[in-house]
Design an enzyme around this catalytic site. Structure first.
Site, mmCIF file in Angstrom:
data_model
loop_
_atom_site.group_PDB
_atom_site.id
_atom_site.type_symbol
_atom_site.label_atom_id
_atom_site.label_comp_id
_atom_site.label_asym_id
_atom_site.label_seq_id
_atom_site.Cartn_x
_atom_site.Cartn_y
_atom_site.Cartn_z
ATOM 1 N N ASP A 177 7.613 -9.579 4.225
ATOM 2 C CA ASP A 177 6.370 -9.036 3.654
ATOM 3 C C ASP A 177 6.637 -7.590 3.251
ATOM 4 O O ASP A 177 6.492 -6.681 4.063
ATOM 5 C CB ASP A 177 5.258 -9.135 4.704
ATOM 6 N N HIS A 236 0.908 -5.310 10.811
ATOM 7 C CA HIS A 236 0.568 -6.544 11.541
ATOM 8 C C HIS A 236 1.849 -7.213 12.011
ATOM 9 O O HIS A 236 2.940 -6.925 11.492
ATOM 10 C CB HIS A 236 -0.240 -7.494 10.635
ATOM 11 N N TYR A 266 -5.298 4.717 -2.120
ATOM 12 C CA TYR A 266 -5.881 4.009 -3.258
ATOM 13 C C TYR A 266 -6.957 4.857 -3.917
ATOM 14 O O TYR A 266 -7.904 5.295 -3.258
ATOM 15 C CB TYR A 266 -6.476 2.671 -2.771
HETATM 16 N N1 GLY Z 1 1.085 -9.223 1.974
HETATM 17 C C1 GLY Z 1 -0.110 -9.039 2.688
HETATM 18 C C2 GLY Z 1 -0.032 -7.922 3.604
HETATM 19 O O1 GLY Z 1 0.757 -7.031 3.406
HETATM 20 O O2 GLY Z 1 -0.676 -7.896 4.620
HETATM 21 MN MN MN Z 2 2.394 -7.210 2.134
HETATM 22 MN MN MN Z 3 1.696 -6.916 5.313
#
Ligand code: GLY
Ligand code: MN
Ligand code: MN
Length: 443
Positions: free
Chosen positions: A272, A355, A392
């Protein structure tokens, strides 16, 4: 459909670990995902339920795992029977016989036998473990099995009286990654880093966002990660102010930034990663200022990761960095202590810092240690998390100077907690302004 790259012993060990935490005379039930219709009679590419996958490595729809804890523990899989007609049309099936041999189950049967066998196995057991809150389908199915045992009460057969949510046990196991899992996560990060690099190389004004998405998918698959772990976010300019933007259908404009949040999936494990870079290959001064601020905040958080620290502390560090920077840039005004107190930076840093990461991109595992949900869990070696601060500034925000409007920056890496501190798994995706501009100068 078979796609595990982990040794069989890994799955056996996981089930043993779960058995060890179950009470005597109990049963645990896990249900695989179904296929989901995309259009008329065609389905979305199948994705296995990750808890089911974690315990079985079995990648077919509709299957059921039953773990019976008794004098002798027993692991039973119910799966689709072999069927030459269906297999010619829809693909090979493992079948019960091969499932038992190849996946290390004690017994395996066709799905048609599941109801009768599960009802029988639940008879006179004290406790039934299942994943509560997973889905309505899950809940109904488990209750149906239990009710069919209750219906046998006149025969002197008792249904389990205690229903236990097995999620906290399995999810705690999933939170701590084994060496084999970490090897996969390093690889999928490496592949995804290559994909981000390729995306930077291929980006040009005039291209469509989905064309850059295609470059990512190409690079994932080319290196063995056939799927994206989640819908790739390829967001040019103001589109990046939509956090989960994945329309990916706009044209890329010179002078804008491009935010890409994308990761491959390898043997079920997700990467991610987010990178933000200028479409022209060169940051403007305002873009540079915001980018460097987010990068400094991200690096401060990563540096602080070690066993014993926690997400609350990292958040504090990041908020301090961002507040300092926003004050210097004149985007926030006022007294620092008061701004920190009121969490003023959250006006522009509009999501969480990170996360857990693993089989699910937003992976399972409790973030807190106490019932009141107040205290964050401290980091332990083997946990993997994302660190992804962002700032942002929507194009229609008239409360900020015009030069900041339309800028959105997120930078996201995947970090493993180690005995000594941490290991950044996202090492090969260019991140500093200099690295990005140098790479893109070759475009
Ligand atoms: N790709 C979703 C996030 O970064 O949580
Ligand atoms: Mn992400
Ligand atoms: Mn993420």
């Amino acid at each position: 459909m078979k796609h595990t790259l982990l040794p069989l012993t890994e799955f056996t060990a996981r089930r043993e670990k779960l058995f060890a935490q179950m009470t005597d005379n109990s049963v645990a039930l896990f249900i695989a995902n179904n296929e989901v219709t995309r259009s008329n009679d065609t389905e979305y590419l199948f994705c296995q339920d990750k808890d089911f996958y974690y315990l079985t490595g079995f990648n077919e729809p509709d299957a059921i795992l039953m773990m019976v804890k008794g004098e002798q523990n027993k692991v039973v899989l119910f799966c689709r029977a072999k069927d030459p007609f269906q297999e010619v049309w829809h693909g090979r099936r493992v079948g019960p016989e091969n499932a038992k041999k190849e996946y290390g189950f004690d017994e395996s049967y066709a799905l048609e036998e599941a109801d009768a066998q599960i009802t029988e196995s639940l008879g006179n057991k004290n406790t039934l473990y299942y994943l509560q809150g997973k889905s309505e389908r899950h809940e109904q199915q488990v209750y149906q099995w239990r009710n069919s045992v209750i219906a046998k009460s006149r025969q002197g057969i008792a249904a389990p009286e205690i229903l236990v949510n097995v999620a906290p046990i399995v999810h705690d196991m999933r939170l701590m990654k084994s060496p084999s899992e970490l090897a996969l996560m390093r690889t999928v990060n490496h592949i995804s880093g290559k994909a981000h690099t390729r995306a930077m190389e291929k980006t040009q004004a005039g291209a469509f966002e989905y064309q850059i998405e295609a470059e990512l998918l190409h690079e994932f698959a080319r290196h063995g990660a056939r799927h994206a772990a989640y819908n790739s976010i390829v967001a040019g300019g103001d589109n990046a102010n939509i956090l989960h933007y994945n329309d990916n259908c706009d044209i890329l404009n010179d002078g804008d930034l491009l935010l890409i949040d994308a990761g491959g999936e390898l043997a079920g494990y997700a990467a991610d990663i987010t990178r933000t870079f200028p479409i022209s290959g060169k940051f403007t001064e305002p873009q540079k200022a915001i980018y460097q601020l987010v990068l400094d905040a991200q690096q401060a958080a990563i540096q602080a990761i070690k066993p014993g620290t926690d997400l609350a502390l990292l958040n504090q560090l990041v908020c301090e960095k961002l507040t300092d920077g926003l004050l210097t840039l004149g985007i926030l005004e006022g007294e620092k202590t008061a701004l920190l107190e009121s969490k003023a930076c959250k006006k522009y840093f509009i999501h969480g810092l990170g996360h857990w990461l693993g089989l699910d991109v937003h992976d399972v595992g409790d973030y807190h240690v106490n019932e009141s949900r107040e205290q964050k869990r401290t980091f332990e070696p083997g946990m993997v998390m994302t660190i992804e601060p962002g700032l942002y500034f929507p194009s229609d925000d008239e409360n900020i100077e015009e030069k900041w409007r339309g800028i959105a920056v997120r930078i996201e890496d995947n970090i493993l907690v180690t005995d000594q501190g941490h290991e950044n798994l996202t090492t090969n995706a260019p991140k500093s302004i200099e690295e990005i501009e140098t790479l893109m100068a070759g475009n």
